[in-house]
Design an enzyme around this catalytic site. Structure first.
Site, PDB file in Angstrom:
ATOM      1  N   LYS A 172     -11.144  35.808  64.630  1.00 21.65           N
ATOM      2  CA  LYS A 172     -11.022  35.261  63.203  1.00 21.65           C
ATOM      3  C   LYS A 172     -10.565  33.937  63.276  1.00 21.65           C
ATOM      4  CE  LYS A 172      -8.104  36.157  59.031  1.00 21.65           C
ATOM      5  NZ  LYS A 172      -6.880  37.108  58.398  1.00 21.65           N
ATOM      6  N   SER A 216      -8.606  39.551  54.216  1.00 25.74           N
ATOM      7  CA  SER A 216      -9.219  38.298  54.537  1.00 25.74           C
ATOM      8  C   SER A 216     -10.028  38.084  55.735  1.00 25.74           C
ATOM      9  CB  SER A 216      -8.179  37.243  54.538  1.00 25.74           C
ATOM     10  OG  SER A 216      -7.192  37.630  55.584  1.00 25.74           O
ATOM     11  N   SER A 220      -5.549  42.703  55.476  1.00 21.58           N
ATOM     12  CA  SER A 220      -6.458  42.009  55.746  1.00 21.58           C
ATOM     13  C   SER A 220      -7.323  42.612  57.164  1.00 21.58           C
ATOM     14  CB  SER A 220      -6.175  40.459  56.154  1.00 21.58           C
ATOM     15  OG  SER A 220      -5.992  39.685  54.533  1.00 21.58           O
TER      16      SER A 220
HETATM   17  N1  GLN Z   1      -5.065  40.496  50.232  1.00 20.15           N
HETATM   18  C1  GLN Z   1      -3.528  40.213  50.593  1.00 20.15           C
HETATM   19  C2  GLN Z   1      -3.381  38.554  50.166  1.00 20.15           C
HETATM   20  O1  GLN Z   1      -4.267  38.312  49.510  1.00 20.15           O
HETATM   21  C3  GLN Z   1      -3.319  40.299  52.150  1.00 20.15           C
HETATM   22  C4  GLN Z   1      -3.998  39.228  53.013  1.00 20.15           C
HETATM   23  C5  GLN Z   1      -3.870  39.376  54.286  1.00 20.15           C
HETATM   24  O2  GLN Z   1      -3.325  40.487  54.724  1.00 20.15           O
HETATM   25  N2  GLN Z   1      -3.811  38.263  54.886  1.00 20.15           N
HETATM   26  O3  GLN Z   1      -2.312  38.210  50.544  1.00 20.15           O
END
Ligand code: GLN
Length: 510
Positions: A80, A166, A190
């Site tokens: 990532k 994400s 994410s």
């Molecule tokens: N979808 C969640 C957010 O937007 C989690 C994102 C994540 O785990 N980085 O914060």
């Protein structure tokens, strides 16, 4: 999938160590798969062809000299773009980390950190071959990858749909067979949510299990790095390599990361914590409101499979979990508003400046041009909930809710050894469907957030398919398992048992 990536990651590494296949062959297969498939999927922001081949050649040369290779010998891996790599641009999906903003912005213009994240250094030391950096929502904020400053990652099962976020790019790299394993980060879901939507295994370890050194911070009390793979053993093998204490991250716990590979274990995979029958808890709340009936049915079918294999199913409650979304979006935005202050146009990344304007203008213009709308929304929200007069009403309350959620899990683990729930309330939704409505997007995290707030290890694994609507395409459903802190080994044992049962059931069905 590339036939070369058949079998699990430990098997793949063993083949390289034996010389049945070379690291260069594997890297080439991965790079070719990326060249063929990624233009339609958008999983990668940058691909490091030369660096990957060079690393692979060095591994093959060491094998030829009779040197012992590491546990990920020659395994191609996607990382990532939130993790620092000293030899490749690192953008975290944001314009704020570009050295210049072209139109359209180009991730190859990204900031090149002077160091490797601890996770990246450990992957290299284990002889994995990093082939590229993957697409993500900007600064890890999002559930659909549409907040990427560049382009969204697309779901290989239906490219008009989201791959989740994400860490969507890492999920797609594995789901589409471009790499056998990938690294993501999970703050509120994410890793698990994109794993669920693309039909792969995704693991978020216990908070403190994996070093955050070199991970671009979003919400420091929640961020954890974890793994994606096609099967449980592979995800476990990769996690074992990156886990363990790190003197550069004071929040890592001094616990040895051993015994993760359930394939190497003797005995019954479904043994409970105290030696008896495994008790699988179904938290009532995670099957209720907002969970699509077709998703619920698949997840309950997975619980039935575990019951048939000898586990005891226990219905239980996590009453405070219904406040998890609200608490998370207060706490995560508060931490983000403080973490993101470092992107100021002075130290690194983007600088928008006409040369004469005062410093305040430099900050304003740089941050105005560098951050996208979701990041700005969260900085404003996070600053608000921390401000005098509102701190007690929002931030302190959210901390209290977080403590109650931890207590709920504590009680639940008195009655069950692992918890089983949906990972995502729905299958993959259409790109564009939720992006204009942040609140509906935030609700995608309803099943993953409780374990995040409690710092617990959790994993999503493929639990069959369901249709989003009648006549729609069949799309993957994720089953989430959650274990007590630092019980990753239990998570992998139960995950492997479930994976085998579901595979046997599929084989019977065809
Ligand atoms: N979808 C969640 C957010 O937007 C989690 C994102 C994540 O785990 N980085 O914060």
């Amino acid at each position: 999938m590339t036939p070369l990536f058949d079998g699990s990651v430990p098997e793949l590494a063993a083949r390289v160590a034996r010389g049945d296949v070379s690291a260069v062959e594997l890297a080439t297969a991965s790079l070719d798969a990326i060249a063929a498939k990624d233009p339609g999927l958008g999983a990668f922001l940058t691909v490091g062809r030369d660096a990957a081949l060079e690393a692979a050649r060095a591994i093959d040369a060491r094998r030829a000299r009779g040197e012992r290779l590491g546990p990920l010998a020659g395994v191609p891996i996607a990382v990532k773009d939130a993790l620092a790599t000293h030899d490749a641009p690192t953008t975290a999906g944001s314009r704020i980390l570009l050295r210049r903003v072209a139109d359209p912005p180009d991730p190859r213009d990204g900031y090149v950190p002077p160091y490797d994240a601890t996770v990246v250094a450990r992957l290299r030391a284990a002889d994995a071959v990093i082939v590229g950096k993957t697409n993500m929502d900007e600064l890890a904020m999002g559930s659909s990858n549409e907040n990427s400053a560049f382009f969204p990652a697309r779901n290989p099962h239906d490219p008009s749909r989201t791959a989740g976020g994400s860490s969507g790019g890492s999920a797609v790299a594995v789901a589409a067979g471009m790499t056998p394993v990938a690294i993501g980060s999970d703050t509120g879901g994410s890793i698990r949510q994109p794993a669920a939507l693309t039909g792969v295994v995704g693991v978020k370890p216990t908070y403190g299990r994996v070093s955050r050194y070199g991970l671009f911070a979003f919400a420091s009390s929640l961020d954890q790095v974890g793994t994606f793979a096609r099967d449980v053993r592979s995800a476990a093998a990769a996690l074992q390599v990156i886990a363990g204490p790190d003197e550069r991250d004071g929040t890592t716990e001094d616990r040895p990361a051993t015994g993760f590979d359930p394939g190497a274990r003797e005995g019954d995979l479904l043994e409970g914590a105290r030696g008896g029958r495994l008790r699988v808890g179904l938290p009532r709340e995670t099957f209720e409101e907002g969970v699509a009936p077709a998703v619920r049915a698949r997840v309950l079918a997975a619980a039935d499979e575990l019951a048939r294999a000898g586990a005891e199913i226990v219905e239980l409650e996590l009453p405070t979990s219904r406040f998890a979304v609200a608490a998370y979006y207060v706490l995560a935005t508060a931490e983000a508003s403080s973490n993101l202050a470092r992107y100021d146009g002075v130290r690194f990344g983007l600088r928008v400046h006409d040369g004469r304007a005062p410093l305040g203008t430099l900050y304003r213009q740089t941050r105005g041009a560098g951050f996208g709308p979701e990041v700005k929304r969260r900085i404003i929200l996070g600053t608000f909930v921390l401000s005098a007069g509102y701190y007690d009403a929002y931030y302190r309350r959210a901390q209290q809710v977080r403590a109650l959620i931890r207590d709920d899990f504590e009680r639940a683990f008195g009655r069950a050894d692992v918890l089983l729930s949906p990972t995502s309330p729905t299958v993959a939704f259409k790109l564009g469907e939720k992006i204009e409505d942040p609140l509906s997007m935030y609700l995608s995290d309803v099943c993953t957030l409780p374990a995040s707030l409690a710092g617990l290890p959790a994993m999503s694994l493929p639990g069959g398919v369901a249709r989003p609507e009648e006549g729609g395409p069949e799309l993957p459903v994720g089953v989430q398992l959650t274990a007590p802190a630092f019980e990753e080994a239990r998570l992998f044992r139960v995950g492997l048992a479930l994976e085998r049962r579901l595979a046997a059931q599929r084989a019977e069905g065809t």
